[in-house]
Design an enzyme around this catalytic site. Structure first.
Site, short mmCIF file in Angstrom:
data_model
loop_
_atom_site.label_atom_id
_atom_site.label_comp_id
_atom_site.label_asym_id
_atom_site.label_seq_id
_atom_site.Cartn_x
_atom_site.Cartn_y
_atom_site.Cartn_z
N ASP A 104 42.87 31.82 38.39
CA ASP A 104 42.15 32.93 37.78
C ASP A 104 41.61 32.51 36.42
O ASP A 104 42.31 32.60 35.42
CB ASP A 104 43.08 34.14 37.65
CG ASP A 104 42.37 35.33 37.01
OD1 ASP A 104 41.13 35.30 36.93
OD2 ASP A 104 43.07 36.29 36.62
N GLU A 141 40.14 40.81 38.94
CA GLU A 141 39.83 40.36 40.30
C GLU A 141 40.96 40.66 41.29
O GLU A 141 40.72 40.81 42.48
CB GLU A 141 39.53 38.85 40.31
CG GLU A 141 40.74 37.91 40.38
CD GLU A 141 41.69 38.04 39.20
OE1 GLU A 141 41.25 38.52 38.14
OE2 GLU A 141 42.87 37.69 39.35
N LYS A 180 38.39 33.88 30.65
CA LYS A 180 39.59 34.04 29.83
C LYS A 180 39.55 33.04 28.67
O LYS A 180 38.91 32.00 28.77
CB LYS A 180 40.83 33.71 30.67
CG LYS A 180 41.24 34.76 31.66
CD LYS A 180 42.53 34.34 32.36
CE LYS A 180 42.94 35.36 33.41
NZ LYS A 180 43.30 36.68 32.85
N LYS A 195 48.95 39.29 46.23
CA LYS A 195 47.76 38.78 45.54
C LYS A 195 47.84 37.26 45.52
O LYS A 195 48.80 36.68 45.00
CB LYS A 195 47.70 39.33 44.10
CG LYS A 195 46.66 38.63 43.20
CD LYS A 195 46.57 39.25 41.80
CE LYS A 195 45.69 38.42 40.87
NZ LYS A 195 45.60 38.97 39.50
N ARG A 252 42.82 43.30 41.78
CA ARG A 252 42.70 44.60 42.45
C ARG A 252 41.58 44.58 43.48
O ARG A 252 41.59 45.36 44.42
CB ARG A 252 42.51 45.70 41.39
CG ARG A 252 41.26 45.55 40.60
CD ARG A 252 41.26 46.39 39.33
NE ARG A 252 42.08 45.80 38.26
CZ ARG A 252 42.27 46.36 37.08
NH1 ARG A 252 41.73 47.54 36.80
NH2 ARG A 252 43.01 45.77 36.16
N ASP A 269 37.33 39.59 35.36
CA ASP A 269 38.72 39.17 35.25
C ASP A 269 39.68 40.17 35.90
O ASP A 269 40.86 39.89 36.06
CB ASP A 269 39.08 38.96 33.77
CG ASP A 269 40.33 38.13 33.58
OD1 ASP A 269 40.80 37.55 34.58
OD2 ASP A 269 40.83 38.04 32.44
N1 BES Z 1 45.98 37.58 36.55
C1 BES Z 1 45.65 38.45 35.49
C2 BES Z 1 46.85 39.18 34.92
C3 BES Z 1 47.88 38.33 34.25
C4 BES Z 1 47.86 38.14 32.89
C5 BES Z 1 48.93 37.79 34.96
C6 BES Z 1 48.82 37.39 32.28
C7 BES Z 1 49.91 37.04 34.35
C8 BES Z 1 49.85 36.84 33.02
C9 BES Z 1 44.65 39.51 35.97
O1 BES Z 1 43.78 39.08 36.96
C10 BES Z 1 43.82 39.90 34.81
O2 BES Z 1 43.13 39.08 34.30
N2 BES Z 1 43.89 41.16 34.43
C11 BES Z 1 43.13 41.66 33.34
C12 BES Z 1 42.60 43.01 33.72
C13 BES Z 1 41.59 43.56 32.75
C14 BES Z 1 40.34 42.72 32.75
C15 BES Z 1 41.26 44.98 33.13
C16 BES Z 1 44.07 41.76 32.15
O3 BES Z 1 45.23 42.07 32.33
O4 BES Z 1 43.62 41.49 31.04
ZN ZN Z 2 44.43 37.56 38.13
MN MN Z 3 42.07 38.13 36.13
#
Ligand code: BES
Ligand code: ZN
Ligand code: MN
Length: 498
Positions: free
Chosen positions: A270, A349, A277, A265, A351, A347
């Site tokens: 992000d 993204e 976020k 990835k 996947r 968010d």
């Molecule tokens: N990049 C983030 C996940 C992440 C969070 C990595 C904290 C490192 C530290 C990912 O893209 C994300 O935002 N995931 C969301 C998914 C949700 C919207 C289903 C998450 O984990 O909140």
């Molecule tokens: Zn991410």
């Molecule tokens: Mn994200």
């Protein structure tokens, strides 16, 4: 710092400092007569009486400044029963930082000193070299150069009467792994204004050139032609367009094999997109390409060591930003396999870019084994904390191989469930699949979504959210990106995966 092999007796040892790892309760001079012979003054040095070699304890003992070895640094490793390679790594990292503080230019490790430790000599050597390099990484690239700051030691001598090639190879392996980890760390720490998806693709291309990997880069148009609507949707709100990077190591005799395919990835930033976020810690999301960095770094070593294996690395790079052109919650897009995906939270993204990268891998390379690595879910970080990465796979042999590779690398993976019954949570009313499920089981839902695009291939997903970044410095890594995963992927490729 350069590693140099020195063959010959202790009479020839010459360096600013000698490193002497030792176990608590051991008399280092009895355990290593060569050390006693090289530094006879140690036995009578009054300070020696206070050295206990407790875990994490360091002691510098001084001899006359004109001696070939004027100093010895004892690294306490604690009790033999509690010995761990991670404690050894931490001690060595700290020792090298100390050598830098002391402004020393050469460090010497006698191989014979490793004989008293409860692990094979070459294995120890590999970790010492690995940790020595990691310990010296600082990453303060944007500070003014301070001419008075202490410099890294220039030479690390490995000294032994004879140095078997197995030991030399072990040292090289440690060095390569360290360089890869540091490369991954450097890339992941790069601010997003200095590393866009196109920049990351450029980095990959120039590394591919120096390491003799083949490399091709797909731009937006190429991806559009391939129908990569999922990946493209993530990048469409950014002024920095997405890229898909494909690296290939195909040694002649192995080019026809079904490859090991590594997918990373590569979200260069992000923000969450329209599903923005919160501000706190958002800056950390410059490292949301840690998975891609790990794959890229691993590929350089796989090529450098000419591993007898067909390996492909794919980096799915994009920037996730809010804007007038951004993908919106509720949008439906089509992945490369023709399936429609309903987006409910922009968010999620990672996947999306991975879905197309996995389809691409499957279609173009028919992988024997497919592994992705991604900072995918906050839920995984919540579940496993900052020392364990999530490992999702239904293939028990692959699980064992990845765990073993992680163990060698000092990177820990914990098996998580691909719980079939949760697949229904990804159902969409209007599309073939929805990309998110409920908050509960978030890491599993994400893994199941990825698995959906892989189907029948032997597959593992590594969720490194939580371990790719650390809030507190250790002696092996400053605050920030850790480079986690690069070495595990290398060990996986080095190991006897069939
Ligand atoms: N990049 C983030 C996940 C992440 C969070 C990595 C904290 C490192 C530290 C990912 O893209 C994300 O935002 N995931 C969301 C998914 C949700 C919207 C289903 C998450 O984990 O909140
Ligand atoms: Zn991410
Ligand atoms: Mn994200």
């Amino acid at each position: 710092m350069e590693i140099q092999f020195q063959e010959g007796g202790h009479q020839q040892w010459k360096a600013d400092i000698l490193l002497a790892p030792a176990l608590e309760g051991d008399n280092a001079l009895e355990k290593c007569p060569e050390l006693d012979a090289a530094c006879p003054w140690l036995a009578v040095a009054p300070a020696m009486r206070d050295v206990r070699h407790r875990q994490g304890e360091m002691a510098v003992i001084y001899g006359h400044p004109d001696l070939n070895i004027p100093r010895v640094l004892f690294l306490g490793l604690g009790k033999k029963e509690e010995f761990s390679l991670q404690d050894l790594r931490l001690a060595v990292g700290k020792a090298l930082q100390q050598c830098r503080e002391l402004r020393l230019s050469s460090v010497l490790l006698p191989l014979s000193i490793l004989a008293s430790l409860p692990c094979g000599r070459d294995r120890l050597l590999e970790e010492v070299i690995y940790a020595a390099h990691l310990g010296l990484y600082q990453g303060n690239f944007y500070k003014k150069i301070d001419a008075s700051a202490p410099k890294d030691p220039e030479y690390f001598y490995l000294a032994a009467t004879t140095l078997p090639s197995a030991s030399q190879n072990a040292a090289r392996r440690g060095e390569h792994a360290a360089k890869a980890t540091l490369l991954a760390r450097r890339l992941a720490n790069l601010p997003a204004n200095l590393l866009t998806p196109a920049d990351l693709a450029d980095e990959a291309q120039s590394l591919a050139k120096s390491f003799d990997l083949s490399c091709s880069v797909l731009d937006e148009e190429a991806m559009l032609n391939l129908g990569m609507g999922a990946l493209l949707s993530v990048g469409q709100g950014s002024v920095h367009p997405p890229r898909l990077v494909v690296l290939e190591h195909a040694p002649r005799e192995h080019a026809a094999e079904a490859p090991l395919v590594l997918v990373g990835k590569g979200i260069c930033f992000d923000s969450g997109g329209i599903s923005l976020k919160p501000a706190a810690k958002m800056h950390q999301m410059k490292s949301d390409m840690s998975g891609a960095a790990a794959v890229l770094a691993a590929m350089t070593v796989i090529a450098q060591e000419k591993l007898p294996k067909h390996v492909v690395g794919i980096l799915a790079c994009a920037e996730n930003m809010p804007g007038g052109a951004s993908v919106k919650p509720g949008d439906v897009v089509y992945a490369m396999n023709g399936e429609s995906i309903e987006i409910t939270n922009t968010d999620a993204e990672g996947r999306m870019v991975l879905a197309d990268a996995l389809c691409f891998a499957k279609k173009n390379y028919s992988p024997g084994i497919l592994v992705d690595i991604a900072t995918l879910t906050g839920a995984c970080a919540v579940a496993l904390g900052d020392e364990l990465a999530g490992l999702f796979s239904d293939e028990s042999f692959l699980v064992e191989h990845i765990k073993a590779a992680g163990q060698t690398a000092g990177e820990n993976f914990w098996l998580m469930p691909l719980w079939k019954n949760y697949e229904q949570k990804l159902k969409s009313d209007i599309a073939d699949i929805c990309h998110t499920g409920p908050r509960e089981g978030g890491a599993i839902n994400a893994a199941l979504f990825l698995k959906h695009f892989v189907d029948d291939i032997c597959y593992a997903h590594l969720d490194i959210a939580g371990v790719d970044w650390q809030e507190k410095a250790t002696s092996l890594c400053p605050k920030g990106a850790t480079g986690f995963g690069a070495r595990t992927l290398i060990e996986l490729a080095r190991g006897g995966l069939e």
